[in-house]
Write a protein that holds these residues in place. Structure first.
Motif, PDB file in Angstrom:
ATOM      1  N   THR A 174       0.719  -1.364  -0.103  1.00  0.00           N
ATOM      2  CA  THR A 174       0.068  -0.128   0.195  1.00  0.00           C
ATOM      3  C   THR A 174       0.863   1.279   0.029  1.00  0.00           C
ATOM      4  O   THR A 174       1.570   1.527   0.628  1.00  0.00           O
ATOM      5  N   LEU A 175       0.517   2.226  -0.872  1.00  0.00           N
ATOM      6  CA  LEU A 175       1.379   3.611  -0.708  1.00  0.00           C
ATOM      7  C   LEU A 175       1.227   4.188   0.511  1.00  0.00           C
ATOM      8  O   LEU A 175       0.064   4.159   1.083  1.00  0.00           O
ATOM      9  N   HIS A 176       2.108   4.938   0.874  1.00  0.00           N
ATOM     10  CA  HIS A 176       2.453   5.743   2.156  1.00  0.00           C
ATOM     11  C   HIS A 176       3.427   6.686   2.095  1.00  0.00           C
ATOM     12  O   HIS A 176       3.942   6.831   1.061  1.00  0.00           O
ATOM     13  N   ARG A 177       3.370   7.762   2.837  1.00  0.00           N
ATOM     14  CA  ARG A 177       4.204   8.983   2.635  1.00  0.00           C
ATOM     15  C   ARG A 177       4.277   9.559   4.467  1.00  0.00           C
ATOM     16  O   ARG A 177       3.516   9.196   4.945  1.00  0.00           O
ATOM     17  N   VAL A 178       5.391  10.558   4.369  1.00  0.00           N
ATOM     18  CA  VAL A 178       5.441  11.286   5.219  1.00  0.00           C
ATOM     19  C   VAL A 178       5.740  12.696   4.840  1.00  0.00           C
ATOM     20  O   VAL A 178       6.525  13.168   4.024  1.00  0.00           O
ATOM     21  N   VAL A 179       4.394  13.646   5.109  1.00  0.00           N
ATOM     22  CA  VAL A 179       4.416  14.888   4.536  1.00  0.00           C
ATOM     23  C   VAL A 179       5.537  15.787   5.550  1.00  0.00           C
ATOM     24  O   VAL A 179       6.256  16.563   5.084  1.00  0.00           O
ATOM     25  N   GLY A 180       5.274  15.482   6.774  1.00  0.00           N
ATOM     26  CA  GLY A 180       6.144  16.353   7.918  1.00  0.00           C
ATOM     27  C   GLY A 180       5.181  17.253   8.529  1.00  0.00           C
ATOM     28  O   GLY A 180       4.071  17.750   7.962  1.00  0.00           O
ATOM     29  N   THR A 181       5.640  17.384   9.866  1.00  0.00           N
ATOM     30  CA  THR A 181       4.712  18.620  10.753  1.00  0.00           C
ATOM     31  C   THR A 181       5.743  19.611  11.432  1.00  0.00           C
ATOM     32  O   THR A 181       6.977  19.727  10.866  1.00  0.00           O
ATOM     33  N   GLY A 182       5.323  20.136  12.249  1.00  0.00           N
ATOM     34  CA  GLY A 182       6.148  21.183  12.961  1.00  0.00           C
ATOM     35  C   GLY A 182       7.011  20.643  14.105  1.00  0.00           C
ATOM     36  O   GLY A 182       7.792  21.194  14.587  1.00  0.00           O
ATOM     37  N   LYS A 183       7.109  19.360  14.069  1.00  0.00           N
ATOM     38  CA  LYS A 183       7.842  18.389  14.919  1.00  0.00           C
ATOM     39  C   LYS A 183       8.746  17.610  14.515  1.00  0.00           C
ATOM     40  O   LYS A 183       8.463  17.035  13.328  1.00  0.00           O
ATOM     41  N   GLU A 184      10.249  17.604  15.087  1.00  0.00           N
ATOM     42  CA  GLU A 184      10.790  16.446  14.308  1.00  0.00           C
ATOM     43  C   GLU A 184      10.483  15.027  14.767  1.00  0.00           C
ATOM     44  O   GLU A 184       9.753  14.835  15.741  1.00  0.00           O
ATOM     45  N   ARG A 185      10.925  14.284  13.916  1.00  0.00           N
ATOM     46  CA  ARG A 185      10.455  12.791  14.294  1.00  0.00           C
ATOM     47  C   ARG A 185      11.540  11.783  14.013  1.00  0.00           C
ATOM     48  O   ARG A 185      11.988  11.763  12.977  1.00  0.00           O
ATOM     49  N   ILE A 186      11.936  10.899  14.650  1.00  0.00           N
ATOM     50  CA  ILE A 186      12.507   9.767  14.428  1.00  0.00           C
ATOM     51  C   ILE A 186      11.665   8.388  14.239  1.00  0.00           C
ATOM     52  O   ILE A 186      10.989   8.008  15.326  1.00  0.00           O
ATOM     53  N   SER A 187      12.004   7.713  13.368  1.00  0.00           N
ATOM     54  CA  SER A 187      11.262   6.399  13.054  1.00  0.00           C
ATOM     55  C   SER A 187      12.609   5.170  12.689  1.00  0.00           C
ATOM     56  O   SER A 187      13.620   5.462  12.365  1.00  0.00           O
ATOM     57  N   VAL A 188      12.332   3.937  12.984  1.00  0.00           N
ATOM     58  CA  VAL A 188      13.044   3.103  13.022  1.00  0.00           C
ATOM     59  C   VAL A 188      12.361   1.875  12.241  1.00  0.00           C
ATOM     60  O   VAL A 188      11.891   0.986  12.874  1.00  0.00           O
ATOM     61  N   PRO A 189      12.577   1.793  10.813  1.00  0.00           N
ATOM     62  CA  PRO A 189      12.044   0.750  10.155  1.00  0.00           C
ATOM     63  C   PRO A 189      13.007  -0.473   9.870  1.00  0.00           C
ATOM     64  O   PRO A 189      14.245  -0.316   9.686  1.00  0.00           O
ATOM     65  N   MET A 190      12.436  -1.612  10.095  1.00  0.00           N
ATOM     66  CA  MET A 190      13.569  -2.936   9.791  1.00  0.00           C
ATOM     67  C   MET A 190      12.774  -3.265   8.356  1.00  0.00           C
ATOM     68  O   MET A 190      11.480  -3.867   8.572  1.00  0.00           O
ATOM     69  N   PHE A 191      13.549  -3.319   7.355  1.00  0.00           N
ATOM     70  CA  PHE A 191      13.153  -3.918   6.102  1.00  0.00           C
ATOM     71  C   PHE A 191      13.558  -5.407   6.158  1.00  0.00           C
ATOM     72  O   PHE A 191      14.659  -5.486   5.797  1.00  0.00           O
ATOM     73  N   PHE A 192      12.625  -6.159   6.372  1.00  0.00           N
ATOM     74  CA  PHE A 192      12.907  -7.575   6.326  1.00  0.00           C
ATOM     75  C   PHE A 192      12.717  -8.322   4.843  1.00  0.00           C
ATOM     76  O   PHE A 192      11.719  -8.363   4.506  1.00  0.00           O
ATOM     77  N   ASN A 193      13.696  -8.536   4.228  1.00  0.00           N
ATOM     78  CA  ASN A 193      13.810  -9.116   3.006  1.00  0.00           C
ATOM     79  C   ASN A 193      14.509 -10.172   2.916  1.00  0.00           C
ATOM     80  O   ASN A 193      15.439 -10.624   3.708  1.00  0.00           O
ATOM     81  N   PRO A 194      14.180 -11.137   1.677  1.00  0.00           N
ATOM     82  CA  PRO A 194      14.902 -12.433   1.728  1.00  0.00           C
ATOM     83  C   PRO A 194      16.177 -12.639   1.333  1.00  0.00           C
ATOM     84  O   PRO A 194      16.758 -11.494   0.835  1.00  0.00           O
ATOM     85  N   ASN A 195      16.788 -13.845   1.181  1.00  0.00           N
ATOM     86  CA  ASN A 195      18.148 -13.899   0.602  1.00  0.00           C
ATOM     87  C   ASN A 195      18.063 -13.477  -0.883  1.00  0.00           C
ATOM     88  O   ASN A 195      17.032 -13.448  -1.509  1.00  0.00           O
ATOM     89  N   HIS A 196      19.246 -12.968  -1.416  1.00  0.00           N
ATOM     90  CA  HIS A 196      19.331 -12.391  -2.675  1.00  0.00           C
ATOM     91  C   HIS A 196      18.980 -13.300  -3.948  1.00  0.00           C
ATOM     92  O   HIS A 196      18.559 -12.760  -4.785  1.00  0.00           O
ATOM     93  N   ASP A 197      19.173 -14.477  -3.785  1.00  0.00           N
ATOM     94  CA  ASP A 197      18.910 -15.511  -4.679  1.00  0.00           C
ATOM     95  C   ASP A 197      17.383 -15.946  -4.633  1.00  0.00           C
ATOM     96  O   ASP A 197      17.136 -17.171  -5.412  1.00  0.00           O
ATOM     97  N   THR A 198      16.850 -15.655  -3.884  1.00  0.00           N
ATOM     98  CA  THR A 198      15.315 -15.984  -3.670  1.00  0.00           C
ATOM     99  C   THR A 198      14.508 -15.980  -5.168  1.00  0.00           C
ATOM    100  O   THR A 198      14.560 -14.724  -5.443  1.00  0.00           O
ATOM    101  N   ASN A 199      13.637 -16.555  -5.448  1.00  0.00           N
ATOM    102  CA  ASN A 199      12.985 -16.414  -6.792  1.00  0.00           C
ATOM    103  C   ASN A 199      11.426 -15.863  -6.098  1.00  0.00           C
ATOM    104  O   ASN A 199      10.905 -16.538  -5.536  1.00  0.00           O
ATOM    105  N   VAL A 200      11.370 -14.739  -6.456  1.00  0.00           N
ATOM    106  CA  VAL A 200      10.137 -14.102  -5.718  1.00  0.00           C
ATOM    107  C   VAL A 200       8.815 -13.866  -6.808  1.00  0.00           C
ATOM    108  O   VAL A 200       8.111 -13.059  -6.529  1.00  0.00           O
ATOM    109  N   ALA A 201       9.279 -14.324  -7.749  1.00  0.00           N
ATOM    110  CA  ALA A 201       8.184 -14.316  -8.708  1.00  0.00           C
ATOM    111  C   ALA A 201       6.743 -15.367  -8.181  1.00  0.00           C
ATOM    112  O   ALA A 201       7.051 -16.221  -7.413  1.00  0.00           O
TER     113      ALA A 201
END
Length: 308
Positions: free
Chosen positions: A247-274
Motif C-alpha cells: 500500500t502507498l504511504h508517505r510522510v509529509v512532515g509536521t512542525g515537530k521532528e520525528r525519528i522512526s526505525v523501520p526494519m525492512f525484512f527481505n529474503p536472501n538475494h537468490d530467492t525467486n520471488v516470482a
C-alpha cells in the motif's frame, strides 16, 4: 480500519486474531502490533542512539557517508533519496545497517548494493545499541512472517528457507520539522510502496505517517513507543501472487521532528520471488538492486558516470 493486533495471539494462532491479520494483509496492507518480544524501553534506547547520531554536525556524520562507498550502509544526508520521480528528493536523513556477510564470502563483491559492509560512527554505545536492536527485530519480523504465511493459507514455515542470510536493512530516519520553504512536491518521504517483503516500523510516537485508503484519501497511522506499524512491500505482493497487499504511504512532515526505525525484512538475494507457477524468475537481489538504483541519488549518479 487498520487492525491493531496482539503479537502473542498471532503466535498462538488465535482464530479471531488470525482473521483480523488476514484482513490486514490482504485488504489493507497495513496493521499495528503490540506485545512483542521488544519492550518499550528497548525501542526508546535505540531511538535515543539514533537521535545522538543525527544531532551531530554533518561533518561528523560524513565520516560514514554512504555516498562515499557506493552502497547503502551508513549515513544518508538530506536530499539523498528520491522515492517518487515526480516529487523533489526527500528532506529526511537516514542511517542504514544490514546483514553482515563473512569476510571471505564472494557475495560481498558481487552484491555490494544489497550486502554492503556496515559503517559505524565513532559514537560511544551506538554500534552496540543498533546492532542489538537489529538482532531482536530480525526475530520479531520472522515470527510475524510465519503468522502471515498461516493467515494466507500456507504452512507457517513457508518462507523460512528464504531467510537464512536475509537482505534485512535496519534504518534510522530523522525527519526535521517541515521546512518553511517546503512546497507541494516536498516531503519527508514522498508517496511510495516499500520495495521488499515486510516492514517492522517503530517510532518515537510523533505522528507523521499517512497511508492511502481504498477511497484514495490519506489516513494517518501511528503507534506509541513499544508498538509497531507493519506494512508489506512489492516483493511480497509479487511473491504471493497478490494475496498480500503493498500500500502507498508517505510522510509529509509536521512542525515537530520525528525519528522512526523501520526494519525492512527481505529474503536472501537468490530467492525467486516470482509468483508460484510463473514462467519467469524474479531474483530478490535483482529486484532490490533495481529499486535502490532508482532511489538513491548517489547510485543514480554512479550509474550515469559508468555509462559515459
Amino acid at each position: 480500519m487498520i487492525p491493531r493486533l496482539d503479537a502473542a495471539k498471532i503466535a498462538a494462532r488465535d482464530p479471531e486474531t488470525m482473521s483480523a491479520l488476514r484482513h490486514g494483509v490482504e485488504e489493507v496492507g497495513f496493521l499495528t502490533i503490540h506485545n512483542t518480544a521488544i519492550n518499550p524501553d528497548q525501542i526508546s534506547s535505540v531511538i535515543d542512539a539514533y537521535r545522538r547520531f543525527f544531532d551531530q554536525p554533518d561533518q561528523e556524520k560524513s565520516a560514514v557517508d554512504m555516498a562515499k562507498t557506493g552502497a547503502n550502509r551508513g549515513w544518508g544526508a538530506a536530499g539523498g533519496e528520491q522515492v517518487d520521480p515526480d516529487a523533489n528528493p526527500d528532506y529526511k536523513q537516514v542511517f542504514d545497517c544490514g546483514f553482515q556477510l563473512d569476510a571471505d564470502d564472494p557475495l560481498r563483491a558481487q552484491n555490494l548494493s544489497v550486502y554492503g559492509d556496515n559503517q559505524w560512527p565513532a559514537l560511544p554505545g551506538f554500534h552496540e545499541a543498533v546492532r542489538g536492536y537489529y538482532l531482536q527485530a530480525l526475530d520479531v519480523a520472522m515470527d510475524l512472517l510465519r503468522g502471515i504465511a498461516a493467515a494466507i493459507g500456507e504452512d507457517e514455515s513457508h518462507f523460512d528457507a528464504a531467510f537464512t542470510r536475509p537482505m534485512a536493512l535496519l534504518r534510522g530516519n530523522y525527519y526535521p520539522p517541515r521546512p518553511d520553504w517546503a512546497g507541494k512536491k516536498d516531503f519527508g518521504i514522498a508517496a511510495h510502496t516499500d520495495y521488499g517483503c515486510l516492514t517492522l516500523l517503530a517510532s518515537d510516537g510523533v505522528a507523521g505517517l499517512e497511508v492511502m485508503g481504498a477511497d484514495g484519501s490519506w489516513i494517518k497511522v501511528n503507534a506509541p513507543v513499544g508498538e509497531f506499524v507493519i506494512n508489506f512491500g512489492e516483493m511480497l505482493e509479487m511473491w504471493t501472487g497478490g494475496r498480500v497487499k503493498a500500500t502507498l504511504h508517505r510522510v509529509v512532515g509536521t512542525g515537530k521532528e520525528r525519528i522512526s526505525v523501520p526494519m525492512f525484512f527481505n529474503p536472501n538475494h537468490d530467492t525467486n520471488v516470482a509468483p508460484v507457477g510463473a514462467d519467469h524468475v524474479i531474483l530478490a537481489g535483482d529486484h532490490m538492486k533495481k529499486r535502490f538504483d532508482e532511489t538513491y541519488l548517489h547510485l543514480m549518479q554512479k550509474r550515469k558516470a559508468d555509462a559515459l
